[in-house]
Scaffold this motif. Structure first.
Motif, PDB file in Angstrom:
ATOM      1  N   GLN A  48       0.853  -1.262  -0.093  1.00 28.77           N
ATOM      2  CA  GLN A  48       0.075   0.064   0.008  1.00 28.77           C
ATOM      3  C   GLN A  48       0.915   1.142  -0.064  1.00 28.77           C
ATOM      4  N   ARG A  49       1.994   1.169   0.568  1.00 28.20           N
ATOM      5  CA  ARG A  49       2.823   2.291   0.788  1.00 28.20           C
ATOM      6  C   ARG A  49       3.816   2.516  -0.323  1.00 28.20           C
ATOM      7  N   GLY A  50       3.932   1.430  -1.196  1.00 24.03           N
ATOM      8  CA  GLY A  50       4.956   1.390  -2.317  1.00 24.03           C
ATOM      9  C   GLY A  50       6.445   1.005  -1.790  1.00 24.03           C
ATOM     10  N   LEU A  51       6.506   0.323  -0.917  1.00 26.58           N
ATOM     11  CA  LEU A  51       7.811   0.052  -0.397  1.00 26.58           C
ATOM     12  C   LEU A  51       8.275  -1.284  -0.968  1.00 26.58           C
ATOM     13  N   THR A  52       9.490  -1.357  -1.353  1.00 22.59           N
ATOM     14  CA  THR A  52       9.977  -2.517  -1.573  1.00 22.59           C
ATOM     15  C   THR A  52      10.546  -3.476  -0.234  1.00 22.59           C
ATOM     16  N   GLN A  53      10.681  -4.520  -0.534  1.00 19.11           N
ATOM     17  CA  GLN A  53      11.215  -5.626   0.396  1.00 19.11           C
ATOM     18  C   GLN A  53      12.671  -5.333   0.717  1.00 19.11           C
ATOM     19  N   LEU A  54      13.196  -4.661  -0.091  1.00 19.44           N
ATOM     20  CA  LEU A  54      14.868  -4.263   0.111  1.00 19.44           C
ATOM     21  C   LEU A  54      14.871  -3.044   1.124  1.00 19.44           C
ATOM     22  N   TYR A  55      14.009  -2.085   0.926  1.00 15.37           N
ATOM     23  CA  TYR A  55      13.752  -0.944   1.816  1.00 15.37           C
ATOM     24  C   TYR A  55      13.595  -1.276   3.110  1.00 15.37           C
ATOM     25  N   VAL A  56      12.417  -1.985   3.245  1.00 14.11           N
ATOM     26  CA  VAL A  56      12.138  -2.665   4.627  1.00 14.11           C
ATOM     27  C   VAL A  56      13.027  -3.322   5.362  1.00 14.11           C
ATOM     28  N   ALA A  57      13.801  -4.217   4.706  1.00 12.06           N
ATOM     29  CA  ALA A  57      15.011  -4.946   5.141  1.00 12.06           C
ATOM     30  C   ALA A  57      16.095  -3.942   5.639  1.00 12.06           C
ATOM     31  N   THR A  58      16.237  -2.826   4.799  1.00 13.19           N
ATOM     32  CA  THR A  58      17.308  -2.019   5.149  1.00 13.19           C
ATOM     33  C   THR A  58      17.027  -1.357   6.440  1.00 13.19           C
ATOM     34  N   VAL A  59      15.772  -1.077   6.771  1.00  6.52           N
ATOM     35  CA  VAL A  59      15.390  -0.146   8.014  1.00  6.52           C
ATOM     36  C   VAL A  59      15.152  -1.089   9.158  1.00  6.52           C
ATOM     37  N   VAL A  60      14.883  -2.223   8.892  1.00  7.79           N
ATOM     38  CA  VAL A  60      14.748  -3.446  10.091  1.00  7.79           C
ATOM     39  C   VAL A  60      16.124  -3.748  10.186  1.00  7.79           C
ATOM     40  N   GLU A  61      17.217  -3.862   9.270  1.00  5.28           N
ATOM     41  CA  GLU A  61      18.516  -4.257   9.599  1.00  5.28           C
ATOM     42  C   GLU A  61      18.474  -5.870   9.388  1.00  5.28           C
ATOM     43  N   VAL A  62      17.790  -6.641   8.536  1.00  2.76           N
ATOM     44  CA  VAL A  62      17.747  -7.925   8.036  1.00  2.76           C
ATOM     45  C   VAL A  62      17.786  -8.135   6.631  1.00  2.76           C
ATOM     46  N   THR A  63      17.921  -9.301   6.253  1.00  3.21           N
ATOM     47  CA  THR A  63      18.074  -9.581   4.810  1.00  3.21           C
ATOM     48  C   THR A  63      16.546  -9.640   4.110  1.00  3.21           C
ATOM     49  N   THR A  64      16.510  -9.484   2.817  1.00  2.00           N
ATOM     50  CA  THR A  64      15.265  -9.395   2.207  1.00  2.00           C
ATOM     51  C   THR A  64      14.560 -11.107   2.082  1.00  2.00           C
ATOM     52  N   ASP A  65      15.335 -11.934   2.343  1.00  2.00           N
ATOM     53  CA  ASP A  65      14.773 -13.272   2.422  1.00  2.00           C
ATOM     54  C   ASP A  65      13.893 -13.344   3.950  1.00  2.00           C
ATOM     55  N   THR A  66      14.438 -12.545   4.683  1.00  2.87           N
ATOM     56  CA  THR A  66      13.913 -12.602   6.091  1.00  2.87           C
ATOM     57  C   THR A  66      12.531 -11.920   5.990  1.00  2.87           C
ATOM     58  N   ILE A  67      12.543 -10.994   5.285  1.00  7.52           N
ATOM     59  CA  ILE A  67      11.134 -10.144   5.126  1.00  7.52           C
ATOM     60  C   ILE A  67      10.125 -10.997   4.289  1.00  7.52           C
ATOM     61  N   SER A  68      10.713 -11.672   3.262  1.00  7.32           N
ATOM     62  CA  SER A  68       9.811 -12.713   2.469  1.00  7.32           C
ATOM     63  C   SER A  68       9.302 -13.711   3.450  1.00  7.32           C
ATOM     64  N   ARG A  69      10.111 -14.230   4.437  1.00  8.44           N
ATOM     65  CA  ARG A  69       9.777 -15.626   5.252  1.00  8.44           C
ATOM     66  C   ARG A  69       8.561 -14.921   6.163  1.00  8.44           C
ATOM     67  N   TRP A  70       8.916 -13.594   6.746  1.00  9.65           N
ATOM     68  CA  TRP A  70       7.701 -12.958   7.607  1.00  9.65           C
ATOM     69  C   TRP A  70       6.360 -12.715   6.684  1.00  9.65           C
ATOM     70  N   GLU A  71       6.271 -12.254   5.552  1.00  5.88           N
ATOM     71  CA  GLU A  71       5.217 -12.050   4.973  1.00  5.88           C
ATOM     72  C   GLU A  71       4.430 -13.512   4.527  1.00  5.88           C
ATOM     73  N   ASN A  72       5.309 -14.579   4.285  1.00  5.96           N
ATOM     74  CA  ASN A  72       4.893 -15.827   4.166  1.00  5.96           C
ATOM     75  C   ASN A  72       4.559 -16.615   5.339  1.00  5.96           C
ATOM     76  N   ARG A  73       4.556 -16.327   6.582  1.00  6.13           N
ATOM     77  CA  ARG A  73       3.922 -16.571   7.575  1.00  6.13           C
ATOM     78  C   ARG A  73       4.930 -17.801   8.011  1.00  6.13           C
ATOM     79  N   ARG A  74       6.429 -17.808   7.503  1.00  7.47           N
ATOM     80  CA  ARG A  74       7.215 -19.020   7.788  1.00  7.47           C
ATOM     81  C   ARG A  74       7.776 -18.858   9.298  1.00  7.47           C
ATOM     82  N   TYR A  75       7.964 -17.375   9.709  1.00  9.65           N
ATOM     83  CA  TYR A  75       8.275 -17.278  10.989  1.00  9.65           C
ATOM     84  C   TYR A  75       7.336 -16.244  11.563  1.00  9.65           C
TER      85      TYR A  75
END
Length: 315
Positions: free
Chosen positions: A26-53
């Protein structure tokens, strides 16, 4: 709902990955941007969104909320079973309560004194260990564009970004070049230039101030005195949701003069070349046609060949 390890581990929180993905898109943000802010990898963001973690550290959840510009409660997993109500003890299980001993009048002042000292010690320890809250950072982003450039020639653009925050701030800086222009290269390296090289974007962590520079090529078919307009924004201070328009100058015109020739006399004089080196000398690794500029400065005059799109010098 928060979870704490029975062995005293980090505080955890259950998140709804679908809510995280929807808020990010909704905010037009990429997984790369979110990963940079949280200081994790884009794979981690993907796993969060897919409910693996499904459960993550509260510290990461707070950073994720900053990146998405929402509160942590906006992406919690609300389907988790509620905690059972506190069980009431049967009458026979009520622990024995010893009779209350009345305090003598003599001991009351001593008790009040001890209580007062305890309050002072608690207040001191709290003030010593508490971390001061950094106010919302003030971000200023100013663009510097030359006043003119010939058709078909490259020219530099500088963006100076300053933050008042005492802590590093994640920012997304984007600048749209005029129609027909193309972004060539940048320093720091550009994160993205868009499909037609008309949009330059950086995602980075900002501490204090930083200078961004990139090279643009004007359209070869542009006619004389055509006005070209830039537009750009910076998304700063995750959690504040503030998008700031770039200040400074945002236009230049198509004219048959070198971009450093500010007085339009077909010469690069000493004052003009000093001004250029003052702007670019601290931007390590940025190529802004310095050798060609030195050649024009060493010559008496120059002219511009509009057919071949090149400068010619005369001694």
């Amino acid at each position: 709902m928060n979870e704490t390890s029975q062995y005293g581990g980090p505080q955890m929180v259950r998140i709804d990955g679908e809510k995280v993905r929807r808020l990010r898109e909704q905010r037009g943000l990429t997984q790369l941007y979110v990963a940079t802010v949280v200081e994790v990898t884009t794979d981690t963001i993907s796993r969060w969104e897919n409910r693996r973690y499904p459960s993550i550290k509260m510290e990461n959840a707070e950073k994720l909320a900053e990146a998405l510009q929402v509160g942590v409660e906006d992406f919690l997993d609300l389907q988790e079973t509620a905690e059972p109500a506190e069980k009431t003890l049967p009458e026979q299980e009520i622990p024995y309560q010893p009779p209350t001993v009345k305090t003598s009048a003599l001991s009351r002042p001593l008790l009040f004194l001890l209580l007062f000292v305890a309050v002072l010690i608690t207040a001191y320890l709290f003030s010593k260990n508490s971390t001061p809250v950094d106010p919302a950072p003030f971000i200023r982003a100013e663009r510097v564009v030359p006043p003119h450039v010939p058709a078909g020639q490259s020219f530099p653009v500088i963006i100076k970004v300053t933050s008042t925050s005492s802590q590093p701030v994640s920012v997304v800086l984007r600048d749209t070049v005029p129609s027909g222009c193309k972004a060539i290269s940048g320093q720091p390296p550009i994160s993205s230039t868009g499909k037609d090289q008309s949009l330059v974007k950086w995602v980075t962590r900002l501490e204090g101030s930083k200078t961004f520079a990139y090279l643009v090529k004007s359209p070869p078919g542009a006619t004389g005195d055509t006005e070209m307009v830039f537009s750009g924004q910076i998304l700063s201070g995750p959690g504040s949701g503030r998008t700031i328009e770039l200040s400074g100058n945002n236009t230049l015109r198509i004219r048959n003069f070198h971009w450093a020739d500010t007085n339009l006399d077909l010469r690069i004089d000493d004052e003009e070349i000093l001004a250029v080196y003052d702007l670019f000398s601290e931007i390590t690794g940025f190529e802004f046609k310095g050798e060609q500029l030195d050649e024009l400065w060493a010559a008496d005059r120059y002219s511009y060949d509009t057919n071949n799109h090149r400068y010619e010098v005369s001694q």
